[in-house]
Design a protein around this motif. Structure first.
Motif, PDB file in Angstrom:
ATOM      1  N   ALA A  52      39.658 128.758  99.316  1.00  0.00           N
ATOM      2  CA  ALA A  52      38.209 129.368  99.147  1.00  0.00           C
ATOM      3  C   ALA A  52      37.112 128.416  98.084  1.00  0.00           C
ATOM      4  CB  ALA A  52      38.069 130.970  98.120  1.00  0.00           C
ATOM      5  N   THR A  53      36.437 127.454  98.904  1.00  0.00           N
ATOM      6  CA  THR A  53      35.544 126.655  97.681  1.00  0.00           C
ATOM      7  C   THR A  53      34.321 127.296  97.930  1.00  0.00           C
ATOM      8  OG1 THR A  53      36.685 124.476  99.088  1.00  0.00           O
ATOM      9  CG2 THR A  53      34.727 124.391  98.468  1.00  0.00           C
ATOM     10  N   LEU A  54      33.774 127.722  96.937  1.00  0.00           N
ATOM     11  CA  LEU A  54      33.255 128.364  96.554  1.00  0.00           C
ATOM     12  C   LEU A  54      31.499 127.540  95.972  1.00  0.00           C
ATOM     13  CD1 LEU A  54      34.459 130.791  93.493  1.00  0.00           C
ATOM     14  CD2 LEU A  54      34.405 130.773  95.756  1.00  0.00           C
ATOM     15  N   SER A  55      30.095 127.819  96.056  1.00  0.00           N
ATOM     16  CA  SER A  55      28.860 127.252  95.727  1.00  0.00           C
ATOM     17  C   SER A  55      28.164 128.114  95.849  1.00  0.00           C
ATOM     18  CB  SER A  55      27.918 127.215  97.194  1.00  0.00           C
ATOM     19  OG  SER A  55      27.473 125.937  97.180  1.00  0.00           O
ATOM     20  N   PHE A  56      27.554 127.900  94.769  1.00  0.00           N
ATOM     21  CA  PHE A  56      26.754 129.447  94.144  1.00  0.00           C
ATOM     22  C   PHE A  56      25.143 128.556  94.365  1.00  0.00           C
ATOM     23  CE2 PHE A  56      30.864 128.966  91.244  1.00  0.00           C
ATOM     24  CZ  PHE A  56      31.115 129.417  91.782  1.00  0.00           C
ATOM     25  N   GLY A  57      24.319 129.992  94.064  1.00  0.00           N
ATOM     26  CA  GLY A  57      23.208 129.597  93.661  1.00  0.00           C
ATOM     27  C   GLY A  57      22.420 131.489  93.763  1.00  0.00           C
ATOM     28  N   SER A  58      20.845 130.986  94.480  1.00  0.00           N
ATOM     29  CA  SER A  58      20.580 132.163  94.595  1.00  0.00           C
ATOM     30  C   SER A  58      20.481 132.488  95.770  1.00  0.00           C
ATOM     31  CB  SER A  58      18.887 131.552  94.218  1.00  0.00           C
ATOM     32  OG  SER A  58      18.694 131.807  95.293  1.00  0.00           O
ATOM     33  N   SER A  59      20.578 133.842  96.037  1.00  0.00           N
ATOM     34  CA  SER A  59      20.800 134.514  97.203  1.00  0.00           C
ATOM     35  C   SER A  59      19.690 134.405  98.606  1.00  0.00           C
ATOM     36  CB  SER A  59      20.676 136.704  97.247  1.00  0.00           C
ATOM     37  OG  SER A  59      21.453 136.505  96.432  1.00  0.00           O
ATOM     38  N   GLY A  60      18.515 134.106  97.736  1.00  0.00           N
ATOM     39  CA  GLY A  60      17.714 134.450  98.934  1.00  0.00           C
ATOM     40  C   GLY A  60      17.543 133.024  99.353  1.00  0.00           C
ATOM     41  N   LYS A  61      18.087 131.771  99.264  1.00  0.00           N
ATOM     42  CA  LYS A  61      17.879 130.280  98.616  1.00  0.00           C
ATOM     43  C   LYS A  61      19.444 130.262  99.847  1.00  0.00           C
ATOM     44  CE  LYS A  61      16.787 127.800  95.714  1.00  0.00           C
ATOM     45  NZ  LYS A  61      17.277 127.945  94.837  1.00  0.00           N
ATOM     46  N   PHE A  62      20.042 130.938 100.035  1.00  0.00           N
ATOM     47  CA  PHE A  62      21.423 131.232 100.506  1.00  0.00           C
ATOM     48  C   PHE A  62      20.804 131.461 101.652  1.00  0.00           C
ATOM     49  CE2 PHE A  62      23.699 130.618  96.701  1.00  0.00           C
ATOM     50  CZ  PHE A  62      24.758 129.345  97.027  1.00  0.00           C
ATOM     51  N   VAL A  63      19.947 132.611 102.180  1.00  0.00           N
ATOM     52  CA  VAL A  63      20.076 133.134 103.278  1.00  0.00           C
ATOM     53  C   VAL A  63      19.208 132.135 103.987  1.00  0.00           C
ATOM     54  CG1 VAL A  63      18.327 134.986 105.031  1.00  0.00           C
ATOM     55  CG2 VAL A  63      19.403 135.481 102.220  1.00  0.00           C
ATOM     56  N   SER A  64      18.256 131.503 103.760  1.00  0.00           N
ATOM     57  CA  SER A  64      17.122 130.310 104.602  1.00  0.00           C
ATOM     58  C   SER A  64      17.973 129.503 105.224  1.00  0.00           C
ATOM     59  CB  SER A  64      16.049 129.746 103.458  1.00  0.00           C
ATOM     60  OG  SER A  64      15.627 130.849 102.006  1.00  0.00           O
ATOM     61  N   GLN A  65      18.330 128.954 104.025  1.00  0.00           N
ATOM     62  CA  GLN A  65      19.801 127.937 105.214  1.00  0.00           C
ATOM     63  C   GLN A  65      21.027 128.298 105.665  1.00  0.00           C
ATOM     64  OE1 GLN A  65      21.469 126.792 100.730  1.00  0.00           O
ATOM     65  NE2 GLN A  65      19.522 125.154 100.122  1.00  0.00           N
ATOM     66  N   LEU A  66      21.354 130.386 105.481  1.00  0.00           N
ATOM     67  CA  LEU A  66      22.319 130.429 106.360  1.00  0.00           C
ATOM     68  C   LEU A  66      21.636 130.775 108.071  1.00  0.00           C
ATOM     69  CD1 LEU A  66      24.779 132.469 104.488  1.00  0.00           C
ATOM     70  CD2 LEU A  66      25.040 130.786 105.766  1.00  0.00           C
ATOM     71  N   GLU A  67      20.617 130.469 108.039  1.00  0.00           N
ATOM     72  CA  GLU A  67      19.392 130.386 109.286  1.00  0.00           C
ATOM     73  C   GLU A  67      18.860 129.482 109.785  1.00  0.00           C
ATOM     74  OE1 GLU A  67      16.106 134.809 108.110  1.00  0.00           O
ATOM     75  OE2 GLU A  67      16.153 132.832 107.171  1.00  0.00           O
ATOM     76  N   ASN A  68      19.546 128.588 108.928  1.00  0.00           N
ATOM     77  CA  ASN A  68      19.157 126.971 109.119  1.00  0.00           C
ATOM     78  C   ASN A  68      20.273 126.441 109.331  1.00  0.00           C
ATOM     79  OD1 ASN A  68      16.556 126.551 110.252  1.00  0.00           O
ATOM     80  ND2 ASN A  68      16.267 128.126 107.930  1.00  0.00           N
ATOM     81  N   GLY A  69      21.670 127.158 109.779  1.00  0.00           N
ATOM     82  CA  GLY A  69      23.026 126.599 110.243  1.00  0.00           C
ATOM     83  C   GLY A  69      23.948 125.856 109.350  1.00  0.00           C
ATOM     84  N   ALA A  70      23.733 126.036 107.823  1.00  0.00           N
ATOM     85  CA  ALA A  70      24.293 125.994 106.505  1.00  0.00           C
ATOM     86  C   ALA A  70      25.627 126.719 107.089  1.00  0.00           C
ATOM     87  CB  ALA A  70      23.802 126.512 105.220  1.00  0.00           C
TER      88      ALA A  70
END
Lengths: 250, 228
Positions: A52-70
């Motif tokens: 498992a490769t982990l990436s840490f950050g704020s949840s809100g930012k991750f959601v924006s990124q995931l909606e844009n193909g992260a």
């Protein structure tokens, strides 16, 4: 002939690792859960062979990124708002969302003896700044505000509030002494079953709505055996023990 | 459209940038003058310190300021001793942080402008018995006008765009430290994209217009080079 067999050997070595079907998964993890998750990922690797490769950050930012193909397979959010939204909008696998940990809130000060174990300091006052994560962005901030409302001190303390963008920054405000006290996640100040430095009041769970830290499997990771295995492993006894050790509830 | 809260952050941002730019011009002018003329061995050192914010991540600068201006920091102890309290989470603290952060954008154009003037006009003024102060204001300032314009505009726009430093020392207090860049970030984090777009659009339009005016003026030969 020799060429063919060496190619075959390479392919075998590439695809058949010791654990059978070892795969790698990329996981987005809310910053407050970074310490326990590192430990869980290490145990997970030992137990399953998956990485498992982990990436840490704020949840809100991750959601924006995931909606844009992260390209994350899993999201371990600090709340349930983001995972619900991702599930609803078809970015996450329907039905995969669940609460992996309950966040515990603490009123903390870097000064020993400053915060009593009943939080009476909020009523007696005498401080210049009370730090809190932005309630609009961070579930721990919203919970802190709820505690203030419950104690009927919200209006009196409003002018003293300083807001961190997330709980890591809120912790910084307090640990550097710029704010005498503030609301942070218990996991930030907890070590070996107690508050490691300064003083704190661990807020009883009934004083605020539960902080449901939720995980969700992304469509991107639906076919990844490592992502699916990790989601299962998070519910296993060894993982639950680690989560508890860092001051989270279940 | 713009909510009143968002409008307030715009007003506050312009106030911070305006005050910070004035202070930067007042501090930066003598500093740039000294840097342009001195042969002191300290020149390299001072130049490097002034330029540091150009290369340091803003959050690093902000974190240092938070620690230094805090109750156990050197600056914090000094301001407490003066009876001013500590500076983080205050409007004054935000101004100080902005000045440090944007100072190179003011000092460097001024330094270049002063260096281009050279010694000759000043020597000429001196033979006409102008005092150093008189010759600075009646010879240097008019000749360095393009430098002052560039310095003021870059200092102002760069302060408006600052984010990392404010995030660290501000504390997101309405009407005191909640500036527009932080507000945009918060809108994005809260998934309020339409509010973020409106505010970001305002900022983009403003910054572009100002830079366009600056570079259009620079193209005109009268401002591009100091008269010979």
């Amino acid at each position: 002939m020799f060429k063919k067999s060496s190619l075959f050997l390479t392919l075998v070595l590439l695809f058949a690792s010791p654990a059978g079907l070892a795969a790698t998964t990329l996981v987005a993890v809310a910053a407050n859960f970074s310490k326990p998750m590192k430990e869980i990922a290490a145990e997970f690797e030992k137990a399953t062979g998956h990485i498992a490769t982990l990436s840490f950050g704020s949840s809100g930012k991750f959601v924006s990124q995931l909606e844009n193909g992260a390209p994350f397979d899993l999201l371990l959010s600090a709340d349930e708002v983001g995972p619900i939204k991702l599930e609803r909008d078809g970015f996450a696998v329907a039905g995969s969302r669940y609460t992996y940990a309950l966040g515990k809130l603490v009123l903390w000060s870097a000064i020993p003896g400053y915060v009593d174990d009943q939080g009476k300091v909020l009523i007696t006052g005498g401080f210049k700044h009370l730090a809190l994560a932005d309630p609009k962005l961070a579930p721990y901030g919203a919970a802190g505000l709820e505690v203030l409302k419950g104690l009927n001190v919200q209006d009196a303390l409003q002018p003293l509030l300083v807001q961190g963008e997330n709980i890591a920054q809120t912790y910084q405000f307090i640990s550097t002494g710029n704010a005498e006290l503030g609301f942070v996640a218990l996991s930030q100040v907890y070590e070996n079953g107690k508050i490691a430095t300064g003083s704190g009041w661990i807020i009883p769970a009934e004083r605020h709505a539960p902080i449901k830290q939720s995980a969700v499997l992304m469509i991107h990771g639906a076919e990844n055996p490592a992502a699916v295995a990790l989601l299962t492993y998070l519910k296993s006894a060894p993982a639950l023990a680690i989560i508890k050790k860092y001051g989270y509830g279940q | 459209m713009l909510s009143s809260v968002d409008f307030d952050t715009l007003v506050l941002t312009f106030k911070v940038a305006g005050i910070a730019t004035l202070i930067m011009l007042l501090l930066g002018t003598p500093l740039a003058w000294w840097l342009a003329r001195t042969h002191s061995s300290w020149k390299g050192m001072v130049n490097a310190v002034v330029a540091l914010p150009l290369v340091l991540p803003p959050t690093v600068l902000g974190f240092y300021l938070l620690v230094l201006m805090g109750p156990s920091g050197v600056i914090g102890k000094f301001t407490s001793w003066l009876g001013l309290g500590t500076l983080p989470f205050t409007f004054s603290g935000l101004i100080i942080a902005s000045v440090l952060y944007s100072l190179p954008f003011v000092v460097q154009p001024l330094q270049t402008a002063f260096a281009m003037i050279g010694a000759q006009p000043l020597e000429a003024a001196a033979t006409l018995r102008a005092s150093p102060l008189d010759s600075f204001f009646s010879v240097v300032v008019p000749l360095a006008k393009p430098g002052f314009l560039t310095a003021a505009i870059l200092g102002f726009t760069h302060t408006i765009g600052e984010f990392g430093v404010v995030l660290m020392v501000g504390g997101n207090i309405p009407d005191k430290t909640r500036v527009v860049s932080v507000q945009i970030y918060n809108h994005v984090e809260a998934l309020e994209y339409s509010e973020a777009h409106v505010l970001a659009g305002c900022l983009l339009l403003f910054s572009f217009s100002v830079l366009l005016i600056l570079y259009s003026l620079q193209k005109s030969p009268a401002l591009a080079q100091p008269p010979k």
